[in-house]
Design an enzyme around this catalytic site. Structure first.
Site, PDB file in Angstrom:
ATOM      1  N   GLU A  71      -5.523  -8.385  -0.320  1.00  0.00           N
ATOM      2  CA  GLU A  71      -6.230  -8.101   0.932  1.00  0.00           C
ATOM      3  C   GLU A  71      -7.696  -7.889   0.586  1.00  0.00           C
ATOM      4  OE1 GLU A  71      -4.750  -5.182   3.732  1.00  0.00           O
ATOM      5  OE2 GLU A  71      -2.675  -5.606   3.160  1.00  0.00           O
ATOM      6  N   GLU A 116       0.824  -1.233   0.000  1.00  0.00           N
ATOM      7  CA  GLU A 116       0.000   0.000   0.000  1.00  0.00           C
ATOM      8  C   GLU A 116       0.851   1.272   0.000  1.00  0.00           C
ATOM      9  OE1 GLU A 116      -3.011  -0.216   3.121  1.00  0.00           O
ATOM     10  OE2 GLU A 116      -4.112  -1.728   2.007  1.00  0.00           O
TER      11      GLU A 116
HETATM   12  O1  AHR Z   1      -5.191  -5.948   6.998  1.00  0.00           O
HETATM   13  C1  AHR Z   1      -5.068  -4.825   7.823  1.00  0.00           C
HETATM   14  C2  AHR Z   1      -4.350  -3.653   7.150  1.00  0.00           C
HETATM   15  O2  AHR Z   1      -5.152  -3.181   6.102  1.00  0.00           O
HETATM   16  C3  AHR Z   1      -3.038  -3.974   6.469  1.00  0.00           C
HETATM   17  O3  AHR Z   1      -1.962  -3.916   7.360  1.00  0.00           O
HETATM   18  C4  AHR Z   1      -2.920  -2.881   5.462  1.00  0.00           C
HETATM   19  O4  AHR Z   1      -2.169  -3.276   4.346  1.00  0.00           O
HETATM   20  C5  AHR Z   1      -4.360  -2.548   5.116  1.00  0.00           C
HETATM   21  O5  AHR Z   1      -4.591  -1.192   5.143  1.00  0.00           O
END
Ligand code: AHR
Length: 501
Positions: A295, A176
């Site tokens: 994610e 990210e």
């Molecule tokens: O999964 C939780 C968080 O969400 C992770 O650390 C990050 O990459 C995202 O913003």
């Protein structure tokens, strides 16, 4: 009674093959995912390495494939050298991402050990730190992890007790990096250059590594799409995948929109595919960049933490969402969205695996149990293997505030190598059963093996420490296959798995 939702399946009309990595997950040094989640020396079920075998049993039942590690936001301050070698000599560090203290008692070697015990298809998906670090540290980590022997770093691994290389194939180039919250956040130009240089160096060690460039941390980011285009212009020939992240939760009591969250996920996927192909076209490249949706989940990120947490606490209770049946139905619909795009989504990671927005919960010194979201994932990971059939639904619909007119049925179907077919379907309607009719042209299917349903008279029902099996799947009623057609009734607000052979 609502009119039937319908679709036709035909073996010649396909989306693509499911990559087993679509059923990946994610272990971050965040809250209690690692400590008292996976790893709890002294727990009655702990093995010689301190891994909780009650959790390992549930992980194997869940069936994750690629397991991303060690973050997440955590990776952007991660010093991999801290996480290897004799445990008692490892430093304690501040973790800036989650304002916690990291003991490093669980590190790279312990993670690889965990992955090797996590099931036959589990593989590590390692992220390198491109926040506070760069090319040198990435290739040093790669050499430590993957080089067989005979160099200072590979011999260091061997001296630490791991004679065999870890063989990590899949690597994320940071996390990210578009997000202002990320330690070492960069512009697309800055990150694109760094990702390209890191990828080039990693390929000098091993041309066959598979690399994921950071896409946007969400489709709502101001830089979305332009970020992907700029990063890919730098990295197109050097990486295999671009990442996507998305989390959904119910806002302002608007449940119909929440139940339709997969509309957003599918649009996001299609926009990223279009952006990748646009860059490929500009570069006159034959290569296709695939998607790593590394994610995704339901996450109530704006709900205050019900647990009291001190600053710089070790393994605090963070992001311990307790999922309802409604959450699990949305979660199942997100899985359907991923399967419906299996032609381009090559990797996907459920964030996360244990305790932190997770399908598995644990109590320190106590039990481990399945959240409601455990069931759709385990079923999809088991039966969503083979070729995704092209499902075009003709469904009754309703108006949602966020997505306008939305089908009540969300569905996909996967045909296994032995010819059996599994239909995954969600009824987004909250009050009415949805009759379903599926024409099964030329598939040679004669029998319903199982219709499994996740639904409850109370859509708020959850599994908790005190009632660990309040919600489990039950059998659907009246599901039949006759004259080349499947008929079923989907309960209101339900996730359904219908297996045919
Ligand atoms: O999964 C939780 C968080 O969400 C992770 O650390 C990050 O990459 C995202 O913003």
């Amino acid at each position: 009674m609502t009119r039937s939702a319908r679709f036709t399946l035909h073996p010649d009309f396909t989306v693509g093959e499911v990559n087993p990595r679509l059923f990946g997950s994610f272990v971050e040094h965040l809250g209690r995912c690692v400590y008292t989640g996976l790893h709890e020396p002294g727990h009655p079920t702990a093995d010689e390495a301190g891994l909780r075998t009650d959790v390992l049993d549930l992980v194997r039942e869940l069936g994750p494939t690629a397991i991303r590690y060690p973050g997440g936001n955590f990776v952007s301050g991660f010093r991999w050298e801290d996480s290897v070698g004799p445990v008692d000599e490892r430093p304690r560090r501040l973790d800036l991402a989650w304002k916690s203290t990291e003991s490093n008692r669980f590190g790279l070697s312990e993670f690889i050990d965990f992955v090797r015990k996590a099931g036959p298809e589990a593989e590590p998906m390692m992220a390198v730190n491109l926040g506070t670090r760069g090319v040198t540290e990435a290739i040093e980590l790669q050499e430590y992890a993957n080089h067989p022997a005979g160099t200072e770093l590979s011999e260091r691994r061997r001296a630490h007790g791991d004679k065999d290389p870890y063989g990590i194939k899949l690597w994320c180039l940071g996390n990210e990096m578009d997000g202002p919250w990320q330690t070492g956040h960069k512009t697309a130009e800055e990150y694109g250059r760094l990702a390209a240089e890191t990828a080039r160096a990693m390929r000098q060690i091993d041309p066959d590594v598979e690399l994921v460039a950071c896409g946007s941390s969400g489709s709502g980011m101001d830089t979305f799409a332009e970020w992907e285009a700029t990063v890919l212009a730098e990295t197109y020939d050097l990486v295999d995948h671009v990442s996507l992240h998305a989390y959904y939760w119910e806002k302002d009591g608007d449940r119909d929109s929440f139940l339709a969250s997969a509309v957003d996920m599918e649009t996001f996927i299609e926009k990223v595919v279009a952006t990748c192909d646009h860059v490929g076209a500009k570069l006159k490249s034959e290569k296709k960049i695939n998607l790593s949706f590394d994610e995704w989940n339901v996450w109530y990120m704006d709900t205050p933490n019900p647990h009291e947490v001190a600053e710089w606490e070790e393994a605090p209770r963070l992001l311990e969402d307790v999922y309802s049946v409604t959450d699990a139905v949305v979660f199942g619909s997100l899985l359907i969205a991923l399967l419906r795009h299996a032609d381009r989504v090559a990797v996907a990671c459920l964030a996360q695996l244990v305790n932190v927005i997770a399908p598995i919960m644990t109590e320190p010194g106590g039990p481990a149990w399945r959240q409601t979201t455990f069931f759709p994932f385990a079923q999809a990971a088991k039966y969503g293997r083979g070729t995704v059939l092209d499902v075009r639904v003709d469904s009754p619909s309703h108006e949602t505030k966020k997505y306008g007119e939305t089908d009540l049925l969300h569905a996909t179907a996967v045909r296994a190598d032995d010819g059996s077919v599994t239909v995954f379907a969600v009824n987004r309607g909250q009050t009415e059963p949805l009759p379903l009719e599926v024409a099964l042209a030329g598939l040679g299917l004669t029998e319903v093996v199982e219709h499994s349903v996740l639904a409850d008279a109370n859509p708020e029902a959850r599994n908790t420490l005190v009632d660990q099996e309040r919600v489990t799947p039950h059998a659907g009623e009246g599901t039949a296959l006759a004259d080349g057609a499947l008929t079923a009734t989907l309960e209101p607000l339900s996730w359904n798995v219908i297996r045919l052979r």
